[in-house]
Design a protein around this motif. Structure first.
Motif, PDB file in Angstrom:
ATOM      1  N   SER A  57       0.851  -1.198   0.000  1.00  0.00           N
ATOM      2  CA  SER A  57       0.000   0.000   0.000  1.00  0.00           C
ATOM      3  C   SER A  57       0.882   1.242   0.000  1.00  0.00           C
ATOM      4  O   SER A  57       2.075   1.185   0.292  1.00  0.00           O
ATOM      5  N   SER A  58       0.243   2.312  -0.305  1.00  0.00           N
ATOM      6  CA  SER A  58       0.832   3.606  -0.687  1.00  0.00           C
ATOM      7  C   SER A  58       2.240   3.909  -0.162  1.00  0.00           C
ATOM      8  O   SER A  58       3.162   4.113  -0.950  1.00  0.00           O
ATOM      9  N   PHE A 112      -1.451  -2.105  -5.862  1.00  0.00           N
ATOM     10  CA  PHE A 112      -2.736  -1.889  -5.188  1.00  0.00           C
ATOM     11  C   PHE A 112      -3.555  -3.179  -5.322  1.00  0.00           C
ATOM     12  O   PHE A 112      -3.646  -3.756  -6.401  1.00  0.00           O
ATOM     13  N   ILE A 119     -19.131  -0.746  -5.165  1.00  0.00           N
ATOM     14  CA  ILE A 119     -18.431   0.491  -4.842  1.00  0.00           C
ATOM     15  C   ILE A 119     -17.731   0.333  -3.504  1.00  0.00           C
ATOM     16  O   ILE A 119     -18.298  -0.154  -2.526  1.00  0.00           O
ATOM     17  N   ASN A 129     -21.975  -2.061  -1.405  1.00  0.00           N
ATOM     18  CA  ASN A 129     -20.803  -1.613  -0.671  1.00  0.00           C
ATOM     19  C   ASN A 129     -19.803  -2.761  -0.515  1.00  0.00           C
ATOM     20  O   ASN A 129     -20.153  -3.844  -0.045  1.00  0.00           O
ATOM     21  N   SER A 174      -5.714  -4.211   2.073  1.00  0.00           N
ATOM     22  CA  SER A 174      -4.641  -5.041   1.522  1.00  0.00           C
ATOM     23  C   SER A 174      -3.903  -5.819   2.602  1.00  0.00           C
ATOM     24  O   SER A 174      -3.371  -6.894   2.327  1.00  0.00           O
ATOM     25  N   LYS A 226      -7.781   6.668  -5.078  1.00  0.00           N
ATOM     26  CA  LYS A 226      -8.776   7.117  -4.110  1.00  0.00           C
ATOM     27  C   LYS A 226      -8.788   8.649  -4.033  1.00  0.00           C
ATOM     28  O   LYS A 226      -7.739   9.280  -4.121  1.00  0.00           O
TER      29      LYS A 226
HETATM   30  P1  ADP Z   1      -4.512   2.252   1.859  1.00  0.00           P
HETATM   31  O1  ADP Z   1      -5.737   2.991   1.416  1.00  0.00           O
HETATM   32  O2  ADP Z   1      -4.273   2.317   3.334  1.00  0.00           O
HETATM   33  O3  ADP Z   1      -3.315   2.556   1.022  1.00  0.00           O
HETATM   34  P2  ADP Z   1      -5.888  -0.185   1.035  1.00  0.00           P
HETATM   35  O4  ADP Z   1      -5.928   0.052  -0.411  1.00  0.00           O
HETATM   36  O5  ADP Z   1      -5.656  -1.544   1.511  1.00  0.00           O
HETATM   37  O6  ADP Z   1      -4.768   0.699   1.669  1.00  0.00           O
HETATM   38  O7  ADP Z   1      -7.228   0.403   1.605  1.00  0.00           O
HETATM   39  C1  ADP Z   1      -7.935  -0.149   2.669  1.00  0.00           C
HETATM   40  C2  ADP Z   1      -8.715   0.909   3.349  1.00  0.00           C
HETATM   41  O8  ADP Z   1      -9.650   1.529   2.453  1.00  0.00           O
HETATM   42  C3  ADP Z   1      -9.570   0.384   4.466  1.00  0.00           C
HETATM   43  O9  ADP Z   1      -8.831   0.191   5.636  1.00  0.00           O
HETATM   44  C4  ADP Z   1     -10.619   1.472   4.593  1.00  0.00           C
HETATM   45  O10 ADP Z   1     -10.130   2.576   5.322  1.00  0.00           O
HETATM   46  C5  ADP Z   1     -10.833   1.897   3.150  1.00  0.00           C
HETATM   47  N1  ADP Z   1     -12.001   1.206   2.589  1.00  0.00           N
HETATM   48  C6  ADP Z   1     -12.001   0.088   1.857  1.00  0.00           C
HETATM   49  N2  ADP Z   1     -13.261  -0.261   1.509  1.00  0.00           N
HETATM   50  C7  ADP Z   1     -14.086   0.655   2.056  1.00  0.00           C
HETATM   51  C8  ADP Z   1     -15.502   0.848   2.075  1.00  0.00           C
HETATM   52  N3  ADP Z   1     -16.337   0.032   1.441  1.00  0.00           N
HETATM   53  N4  ADP Z   1     -15.983   1.889   2.787  1.00  0.00           N
HETATM   54  C9  ADP Z   1     -15.150   2.725   3.429  1.00  0.00           C
HETATM   55  N5  ADP Z   1     -13.811   2.611   3.432  1.00  0.00           N
HETATM   56  C10 ADP Z   1     -13.275   1.593   2.757  1.00  0.00           C
END
Ligand code: ADP
Ligand code: ZN
Length: 429
Positions: free
Chosen positions: A85-86, A133, A205, A228, A233, A418
């Motif tokens: 992740s990022s 990702f 989504i 939803n 990750s 995002k």
């Molecule tokens: P990061 O965004 O930390 O780089 P990830 O791509 O793994 O890493 O993103 C996971 C995060 O994205 C989750 O911990 C949560 O905060 C957010 N997320 C994922 N799915 C949803 C959802 N359906 N609603 C709200 N937040 C979400």
């Protein structure tokens, strides 16, 4: 109805037995990793799920500190994939997978999509990012496992997205909610009639927080049902929790993770129904088992049975990450509260940015919103009236008086990944 009826409708007592058994296996495996070796040395076999609280928490910082291989619990010869992740600050977090991990993840992804109504006759366009990702590849494997024609188009290039949707008669789309809104501008620009020209029926989504108002807007814009989709990750990726066709909260796959809710300040476990931080222990991961991983995501567990018949409990829509919370002159505010209010005003466009800045030693909140040229045809005076109306509605929702500034449609920055909604311009205190 079900992808794996025996598992999805398993008696809760059996499910809990299965979980305990898995956790004990995961503990034994985790002990082989550098990171958990000492932390788990005094932990023997757990006799009940109540004893899970004896396990140490794992944080994103732990994963960073154990970069690159410290959390790996198996030989490199068994590892076939990594995601990351990022890592905008410091080391990125890295997650490893064995063949079995990839297969299990594909299976829960397929289960997730199936439970929202996707079938092998569907054409699935995956607009999530492919690469490090986990959003893209996770559902790609899930889509194929389910048997859908899976189009690995990836994000961006809106005209091409729509061209694919038209020509391949796409029915199912996996998309970031912020991108779904933006893509609809191109739908309009090209004069596409979503009902006549496209065959869309289901959107997944997720990957970023969004409000119920946002879901409804997306359903309306595309004439689809939007479900939803939650995942992260560190556990694997999308497919950890998903809405079924009841669209009432997200089933968390309890044969794959053991969920807990803890108080975000004291980290004490909270009972079902109370909101707090979601903590997940992996149950099946072979390359990188995680003990009580603190997701920083805020939600609650719903233990009442769902009308669909699945026995896996549900989590409520994620309202925010704990680190998304803005503290403005002592008042706690989450971006989703602002989004909900903006979306209730038709003249407001879909893109917005929240800025925090200092003014006379006080925190100030400024919200820049693109105007919607279709619904706003008024004069400057009308714009002022609209601005004042939004300020007063936001004040009611937030308990803080923001500055609201309408800007031209298309003038705010957009990101391919995002959406970045909050910009903190305050001098660090
Ligand atoms: P990061 O965004 O930390 O780089 P990830 O791509 O793994 O890493 O993103 C996971 C995060 O994205 C989750 O911990 C949560 O905060 C957010 N997320 C994922 N799915 C949803 C959802 N359906 N609603 C709200 N937040 C979400
Ligand atoms: Zn259900």
């Amino acid at each position: 109805m079900f992808w794996q009826k025996d598992i999805e409708t398993m008696d809760r007592k059996d499910l809990r037995k299965f979980q305990l058994d898995c956790i004990n296996k995961q503990i034994a495996l985790a002990k082989k990793s550098e990171h958990y070796k000492d932390k788990l040395s005094k932990i023997g076999e757990l006799k009940s799920l109540e004893e899970v609280v004896k396990l140490p928490f794992t944080t994103k910082q732990d994963l960073r500190d154990s970069f690159p291989y410290g959390c790996l619990a198996t030989d490199l010869k068994n590892v076939v994939r990594m995601h990351s992740s990022s890592g905008t600050t410091g080391n990125p977090t890295v997650v490893f997978h064995t063949q079995e991990d990839i297969a299990n993840w594909a299976n829960i992804s397929a289960r997730s999509m199936y439970c929202a109504g996707a079938r092998n006759t569907d054409v699935f366009q995956n607009t999530m990012g492919y690469g490090l990702f986990s959003g893209g590849l996770g559902f790609h494997y899930g889509g194929e496992r389910l048997g859908m024609l899976t189009i690995p188009i990836g994000p961006g290039n809106s005209k091409r997205q729509l061209w694919f949707m038209q020509h391949f008669k796409t029915t199912v789309v996996h998309i970031l909610p912020s991108y779904a809104l933006r893509l609809s501008n191109t739908v309009k620009e090209l004069g596409i009639d979503v009902k006549k020209d496209l065959n869309l029926r289901i959107f997944f989504i997720g990957a970023e927080p969004h409000s119920e108002a946002m879901r409804q807007k997306i359903e309306e814009l595309y004439g689809v049902k939007a479900y939803n989709s939650y995942g992260l990750s560190e556990i694997s990726g999308p497919g950890i929790a998903f809405e079924c066709q009841c669209q009432q909260h997200l089933h968390i796959w309890e044969d794959y993770v053991y969920p807990e809710i803890v108080d975000p300040k004291t980290f004490e476990p909270l009972p079902d129904g109370e909101e707090g931080e979601l903590v997940l222990t992996t149950l099946q991961r072979q390359a990188m088992p995680l003990m009580r991983y603190r997701t920083k995501d805020l939600t609650r567990i719903i233990s009442e049975p769902c009308a669909c018949g699945r026995t896996h409990r549900r989590i409520a829509r994620i309202t925010a990450r704990t680190d998304d919370m803005m503290i403005i002159n002592g008042v706690n505010i989450f971006p989703i509260q602002i989004e909900k209010t903006i979306l209730s005003i038709p003249e407001a466009g879909k893109n917005y940015v929240i800025e925090l800045f200092d003014h006379n030693c006080m925190d100030k909140l400024r919200i820049k919103i693109e105007i919607n040229n279709d619904t706003f045809k008024g004069t400057l005076k009308d714009l002022e009236i609209l601005q004042n109306r939004l300020v007063s509605e936001l004040k009611q929702e937030l308990d803080v008086t923001p500055v609201v500034q309408f800007v031209e449609a298309g003038s705010l920055p957009v990101s391919e990944g995002k959406a970045k909604r909050v910009v903190d311009l305050r001098a660090k205190k």
